[in-house]
Enzyme design. Structure first.
Site, PDB file in Angstrom:
ATOM      1  N   HIS A  34       1.025  -1.387   0.037  1.00  0.00           N
ATOM      2  CA  HIS A  34      -0.374   0.112  -0.077  1.00  0.00           C
ATOM      3  C   HIS A  34       0.907   1.090  -0.168  1.00  0.00           C
ATOM      4  CE1 HIS A  34      -2.833  -2.821   2.220  1.00  0.00           C
ATOM      5  NE2 HIS A  34      -3.762  -2.260   0.640  1.00  0.00           N
ATOM      6  N   GLN A 150      -9.438  -7.557 -11.049  1.00  0.00           N
ATOM      7  CA  GLN A 150      -9.399  -6.347 -10.250  1.00  0.00           C
ATOM      8  C   GLN A 150      -8.962  -5.253 -10.931  1.00  0.00           C
ATOM      9  OE1 GLN A 150      -9.900  -5.482  -6.290  1.00  0.00           O
ATOM     10  NE2 GLN A 150      -7.987  -4.253  -6.196  1.00  0.00           N
ATOM     11  N   SER A 182       0.531  -9.452   1.158  1.00  0.00           N
ATOM     12  CA  SER A 182      -0.951  -9.385   1.354  1.00  0.00           C
ATOM     13  C   SER A 182      -1.388  -8.937   2.394  1.00  0.00           C
ATOM     14  CB  SER A 182      -1.164 -10.553   0.927  1.00  0.00           C
ATOM     15  OG  SER A 182      -2.823 -10.687   1.192  1.00  0.00           O
TER      16      SER A 182
HETATM   17  O1  PAF Z   1      -7.723  -4.543  -3.939  1.00  0.00           O
HETATM   18  C1  PAF Z   1      -9.106  -4.189  -2.591  1.00  0.00           C
HETATM   19  O2  PAF Z   1      -8.378  -3.696  -1.391  1.00  0.00           O
HETATM   20  C2  PAF Z   1     -10.098  -3.642  -2.530  1.00  0.00           C
HETATM   21  O3  PAF Z   1     -10.836  -5.112  -3.856  1.00  0.00           O
HETATM   22  C3  PAF Z   1     -10.622  -2.380  -2.736  1.00  0.00           C
HETATM   23  C4  PAF Z   1     -10.493  -1.865  -4.413  1.00  0.00           C
HETATM   24  C5  PAF Z   1     -10.396  -1.629  -2.148  1.00  0.00           C
HETATM   25  C6  PAF Z   1     -12.351  -2.035  -3.502  1.00  0.00           C
HETATM   26  O4  PAF Z   1     -12.991  -3.155  -1.621  1.00  0.00           O
END
Ligand code: PAF
Length: 278
Positions: A34, A150, A182
């Site tokens: 992140h 995603q 993760s």
């Molecule tokens: O990747 C994630 O953490 C989630 O799928 C997201 C994009 C924040 C949507 O809830």
């Protein structure tokens, strides 16, 4: 500037400043991966908004919604440390007031690979991401390549629904031994963690090959070596834009994706491979 914590739509509106706004959507339990998304957002914008919301819509009934790690105070420290301007941390009722009817469908692309194992998951992801875009109104948003399907679906949604947000993908961050970072890694015991290394090892072995059959065979061999504690869900070699399986004669970039359960923890990982280079 101090970090602003916006807990509802009104707070968020009040926190908005002039200039380029970048959104980093997260479910919290922030880690180095992140941080790299936030840093990418920072260099491209005047104001960085990180959303922290564990989205119930994207969890199946037997999945880990209730035990998903919630570490809000530590997450705020990470955001302060990275110079984030606003953390948007709405409650479930704020995001989904009663009476809700309409949601986003991820279509066929949301029902393959990861979507085949987690029915409805990508509808839930796209619904919350579109809502976050409408609430935050960012110029750009950053997502990790670790969730490759995603990311591809978010790009698809933005194109199909004319959403005026630029989507940036950021490379997967790994531990020195290859394990992809993760939020769910914190569920792993030391022994689980050793078994979990089978995922990244298998992807590396696959990526060393050049044709689809050889890639799949090499990856499956390594997965088998990890032993029965690694329960394979899928290994897929797919077109990066559509997530459909590639044929033996496919040329160019593809995604080699894997999902497996180690104990009670489900992990995913992927790498990009170049097939049949000329
Ligand atoms: O990747 C994630 O953490 C989630 O799928 C997201 C994009 C924040 C949507 O809830």
């Amino acid at each position: 500037m101090d970090l602003i914590v916006a807990r509802n739509r009104a707070d968020l509106l009040a926190a908005r400043r002039e200039g380029t706004v970048a959104l980093v959507p997260t479910m919290g339990a922030l880690h180095e991966g992140h941080r790299s998304l936030i840093r990418q957002a920072r260099v491209r914008s005047d104001q960085v908004v990180v959303s922290i919301f564990v989205n119930p819509l994207q969890f199946g009934p037997s999945e880990d919604f209730s035990r998903y790690p919630r570490t809000f105070d530590d997450d705020l420290d990470v955001c302060r440390d990275e110079g984030v301007d606003v953390v948007f941390h709405p409650g479930v009722d704020d995001m989904y007031p009663p009476g809700r009817q309409v949601s986003v469908s991820a279509g066929e692309m949301g029902r393959v690979v990861e979507g085949a194992s987690r029915p409805g998951h990508f509808d839930g992801v796209l619904t919350v991401v579109l809502k976050l875009f409408n609430l935050v109104r960012p110029d750009l948003a950053v997502f990790g390549q670790k969730d490759a399907q995603q990311l591809a679906l978010i790009r698809r949604m933005v194109a199909d629904l004319d959403v005026p947000v630029e989507i940036l993908g950021a490379p997967t961050v790994r531990e020195s031994d290859g394990l992809a970072l993760s939020s769910r890694n914190r569920y792993l015991s030391d022994d689980d963690r050793k078994v979990a290394l089978g995922l990244s090892r298998a992807l590396r072995a696959g990526a060393a090959q050049l044709t689809p059959d050889k890639i799949r065979t090499a990856a499956h061999e390594v997965l088998a070596q990890a032993g029965p504690r690694l329960e394979l869900d899928y290994l897929a070699l797919v077109d990066p834009a559509t997530f459909t399986d590639v044929s033996e004669s496919y040329h160019g970039m593809a995604v080699l994706a894997v999902a497996a359960r180690v104990g009670s923890t489900r992990l995913i990982d992927n790498v990009t491979v170049t097939l049949n280079p000329s």
